[in-house]
Design an enzyme around this catalytic site. Structure first.
Site, PDB file in Angstrom:
ATOM      1  N   ARG A 193      -1.594  -0.739  -8.367  1.00 59.71           N
ATOM      2  CA  ARG A 193      -2.967  -0.355  -8.012  1.00 59.71           C
ATOM      3  C   ARG A 193      -3.037   1.166  -8.104  1.00 59.71           C
ATOM      4  O   ARG A 193      -2.233   1.872  -7.480  1.00 59.71           O
ATOM      5  CB  ARG A 193      -3.318  -0.769  -6.580  1.00 59.71           C
ATOM      6  N   ASP A 221       0.839  -1.205   0.000  1.00 61.53           N
ATOM      7  CA  ASP A 221       0.000   0.000   0.000  1.00 61.53           C
ATOM      8  C   ASP A 221       0.872   1.253   0.000  1.00 61.53           C
ATOM      9  O   ASP A 221       2.026   1.221   0.436  1.00 61.53           O
ATOM     10  CB  ASP A 221      -0.864   0.048   1.272  1.00 61.53           C
TER      11      ASP A 221
HETATM   12  C1  LIG Z   1      -8.970  -1.272  -2.953  1.00 61.03           C
HETATM   13  C2  LIG Z   1      -8.518   0.069  -2.492  1.00 61.03           C
HETATM   14  C3  LIG Z   1      -7.238   0.222  -1.981  1.00 61.03           C
HETATM   15  C4  LIG Z   1      -6.774   1.471  -1.590  1.00 61.03           C
HETATM   16  N1  LIG Z   1      -5.477   1.628  -1.196  1.00 61.03           N
HETATM   17  C5  LIG Z   1      -5.004   2.844  -0.904  1.00 61.03           C
HETATM   18  C6  LIG Z   1      -3.624   3.078  -0.643  1.00 61.03           C
HETATM   19  O1  LIG Z   1      -2.800   2.169  -0.648  1.00 61.03           O
HETATM   20  N2  LIG Z   1      -3.241   4.345  -0.355  1.00 61.03           N
HETATM   21  C7  LIG Z   1      -4.116   5.406  -0.333  1.00 61.03           C
HETATM   22  O2  LIG Z   1      -3.705   6.541  -0.113  1.00 61.03           O
HETATM   23  N3  LIG Z   1      -5.431   5.198  -0.575  1.00 61.03           N
HETATM   24  C8  LIG Z   1      -5.893   3.968  -0.853  1.00 61.03           C
HETATM   25  N4  LIG Z   1      -7.225   3.807  -1.142  1.00 61.03           N
HETATM   26  C9  LIG Z   1      -8.179   4.896  -0.862  1.00 61.03           C
HETATM   27  C10 LIG Z   1      -8.301   5.838  -2.045  1.00 61.03           C
HETATM   28  O3  LIG Z   1      -7.114   6.572  -2.201  1.00 61.03           O
HETATM   29  C11 LIG Z   1      -9.482   6.806  -1.851  1.00 61.03           C
HETATM   30  O4  LIG Z   1      -9.286   7.555  -0.683  1.00 61.03           O
HETATM   31  C12 LIG Z   1     -10.819   6.131  -1.769  1.00 61.03           C
HETATM   32  O5  LIG Z   1     -10.915   5.043  -2.640  1.00 61.03           O
HETATM   33  C13 LIG Z   1     -11.927   7.128  -2.138  1.00 61.03           C
HETATM   34  O6  LIG Z   1     -11.752   7.574  -3.441  1.00 61.03           O
HETATM   35  P1  LIG Z   1     -12.727   7.158  -4.656  1.00 61.03           P
HETATM   36  O7  LIG Z   1     -11.849   6.807  -5.807  1.00 61.03           O
HETATM   37  O8  LIG Z   1     -13.628   6.083  -4.225  1.00 61.03           O
HETATM   38  O9  LIG Z   1     -13.451   8.474  -5.073  1.00 61.03           O
HETATM   39  P2  LIG Z   1     -14.195   9.644  -4.279  1.00 61.03           P
HETATM   40  O10 LIG Z   1     -14.224  10.779  -5.226  1.00 61.03           O
HETATM   41  O11 LIG Z   1     -13.588   9.843  -2.914  1.00 61.03           O
HETATM   42  O12 LIG Z   1     -15.620   9.044  -4.068  1.00 61.03           O
HETATM   43  C14 LIG Z   1     -16.500   8.809  -5.147  1.00 61.03           C
HETATM   44  C15 LIG Z   1     -17.792   8.222  -4.630  1.00 61.03           C
HETATM   45  O13 LIG Z   1     -17.532   6.931  -4.062  1.00 61.03           O
HETATM   46  C16 LIG Z   1     -18.318   6.736  -2.892  1.00 61.03           C
HETATM   47  N5  LIG Z   1     -17.424   6.607  -1.731  1.00 61.03           N
HETATM   48  C17 LIG Z   1     -16.101   6.826  -1.700  1.00 61.03           C
HETATM   49  N6  LIG Z   1     -15.594   6.584  -0.481  1.00 61.03           N
HETATM   50  C18 LIG Z   1     -16.632   6.226   0.283  1.00 61.03           C
HETATM   51  C19 LIG Z   1     -16.761   5.839   1.648  1.00 61.03           C
HETATM   52  N7  LIG Z   1     -15.719   5.802   2.462  1.00 61.03           N
HETATM   53  N8  LIG Z   1     -17.999   5.504   2.098  1.00 61.03           N
HETATM   54  C20 LIG Z   1     -19.069   5.509   1.277  1.00 61.03           C
HETATM   55  N9  LIG Z   1     -19.003   5.873  -0.026  1.00 61.03           N
HETATM   56  C21 LIG Z   1     -17.808   6.215  -0.511  1.00 61.03           C
HETATM   57  C22 LIG Z   1     -19.230   7.913  -2.787  1.00 61.03           C
HETATM   58  O14 LIG Z   1     -20.396   7.641  -3.510  1.00 61.03           O
HETATM   59  C23 LIG Z   1     -18.434   8.995  -3.481  1.00 61.03           C
HETATM   60  O15 LIG Z   1     -19.232  10.041  -3.968  1.00 61.03           O
HETATM   61  C24 LIG Z   1      -7.670   2.572  -1.610  1.00 61.03           C
HETATM   62  C25 LIG Z   1      -8.953   2.430  -2.130  1.00 61.03           C
HETATM   63  C26 LIG Z   1      -9.379   1.211  -2.584  1.00 61.03           C
HETATM   64  C27 LIG Z   1     -10.737   1.096  -3.178  1.00 61.03           C
END
Ligand SMILES: Cc1cc2nc3c(=O)[nH]c(=O)nc-3n(C[C@H](O)[C@H](O)[C@H](O)COP(=O)(O)OP(=O)(O)OC[C@H]3O[C@@H](n4cnc5c(N)ncnc54)[C@H](O)[C@@H]3O)c2cc1C
Length: 319
Positions: free
Chosen positions: A196, A144
């Site tokens: 990723r 990560d």
């Molecule tokens: C499999 C996976 C691994 C990850 N690994 C890392 C990592 O190693 N390092 C790192 O910095 N980040 C990591 N992340 C987190 C990532 O960086 C984002 O903070 C997170 O995925 C929210 O961004 P989004 O792309 O979903 O878009 P956003 O623009 O944040 O959200 C888009 C839409 O998704 C939905 N949504 C998003 N988050 C939530 C929530 N928590 N609860 C409910 N609905 C939600 C809502 O409908 C929102 O409007 C990971 C995410 C995933 C899915």
């Protein structure tokens, strides 16, 4: 009158996000929250349980609808060597349980779990022990990505691991909100590496990360295209329908096979969308966190969608 009444909805959201990310790093609140039973109960939405068997049960349900998973033992920011040894043993146990149970899962690790904040060499040796176990078992370890203070050292350790283990044994994460990421992706693809792509979950200054979400989203789409055109198997990690649709449009237009990459989402977030994508023939991997030290992870999930705070408060008021 609250100050935030004068601010635009976008600014309000940014203030809420920064505040929650600030709270995620407060040790005092962490101690209180982890002992406060009603608060702890609420984490079940985003955290699969406190031990391996609870995570195995959650992963069986995920496998049942056709998705794979990635185990994540929650324990970031470990501050002593003995504790890092415990983390290595925990991940070795996880890899053993995956083999014994036959569940479809790999593992995700955070290098601060293995000592990154006080001993990078120890961190490398610890991460290597987990990667070696995965290699023995034909499994895969995803490293990560954490806050920008450790971005470079995380890449450096990953590259050492990747030099010793093959493409399908160890992979890395990049964050679209960082200004440096396009260059990092270019370098990583030359190795090559399985990547990723996510947006990024930490509080970063504007010099290192785009302050405007639109820039992050644009960069995300750009990087997604570079990754999927590279021919290596990557993970597109997002719950954002705009990012998902852009990905689907791109693979359809370019004739990229549905099994040439995977979507990835977090446990407890948009399960409807997870299942829909599986029904549409796409690969889906769900990231399954478990463990006793869930507080910073849980707070980052609240920060991503401040509406989740209302969900928490409502449940706390209910009892
Ligand atoms: C499999 C996976 C691994 C990850 N690994 C890392 C990592 O190693 N390092 C790192 O910095 N980040 C990591 N992340 C987190 C990532 O960086 C984002 O903070 C997170 O995925 C929210 O961004 P989004 O792309 O979903 O878009 P956003 O623009 O944040 O959200 C888009 C839409 O998704 C939905 N949504 C998003 N988050 C939530 C929530 N928590 N609860 C409910 N609905 C939600 C809502 O409908 C929102 O409007 C990971 C995410 C995933 C899915």
């Amino acid at each position: 009158m609250p100050v935030t009444r004068h601010l635009s909805p976008v600014t309000n959201k940014m203030v809420a996000r920064s505040t929650l990310l600030f709270l995620s790093r407060q040790e005092g609140l962490k101690d209180f929250a982890t002992r406060f039973r009603p608060f702890k109960k609420l984490t079940t939405r985003f955290v699969a349980g406190e031990n391996i068997e609870e995570a195995v049960a959650a992963i069986r349900e995920i496998n049942a609808f056709g998705a794979t998973a990635s185990f994540d033992h929650l324990n970031e920011g470990v501050t002593n060597a003995a504790e890092t040894a415990g983390e290595v043993r925990e991940y070795q146990r996880v890899l053993t349980r995956i083999a014994e149970t036959g569940i479809e899962s790999n593992v995700s690790i955070k290098l601060t779990q293995f000592g990154l904040e006080f001993d990078p060499e120890l961190t490398y040796r610890n991460a290597r022990a987990v990667v070696a176990e995965a290699a023995r078992r034909g499994n895969f370890v995803r490293v990560d990505m954490e806050g920008s203070a450790v971005t470079q050292i995380t890449f450096d350790i990953f590259k050492r691991l990747r030099a010793e283990y093959d493409l399908n044994t160890v992979g890395i994460v990049v964050q679209a909100y960082l200004r440096r990421t396009a260059k990092d992706v270019e370098d990583l693809l030359k190795i090559p590496a399985r990547i990723r792509l996510c947006k990024g979950a930490y509080n970063e200054p504007p010099e290192v990360a785009f302050p405007d979400k639109r820039d992050t989203d644009e960069n995300y789409v750009r990087l997604m295209r570079v990754l999927l055109a590279s021919g290596t198997y990557h993970g597109i990690a997002t719950h954002d329908p705009k990012m998902i649709n852009a990905t689907i449009d791109f693979v359809q237009r370019e004739g990229i096979a549905q099994d040439a990459f995977e979507f990835q989402m977090l446990y407890g977030v948009r399960r409807d969308l997870q299942q829909q994508l599986v029904r549409d023939g796409y690969r889906m991997r769900v990231y399954v966190p478990y463990g006793k030290t869930w507080y910073p992870y849980f707070m980052r999930r609240l920060a991503e969608r401040p509406a989740n705070v209302w969900f928490v408060l409502k449940n706390m008021l209910k009892g």
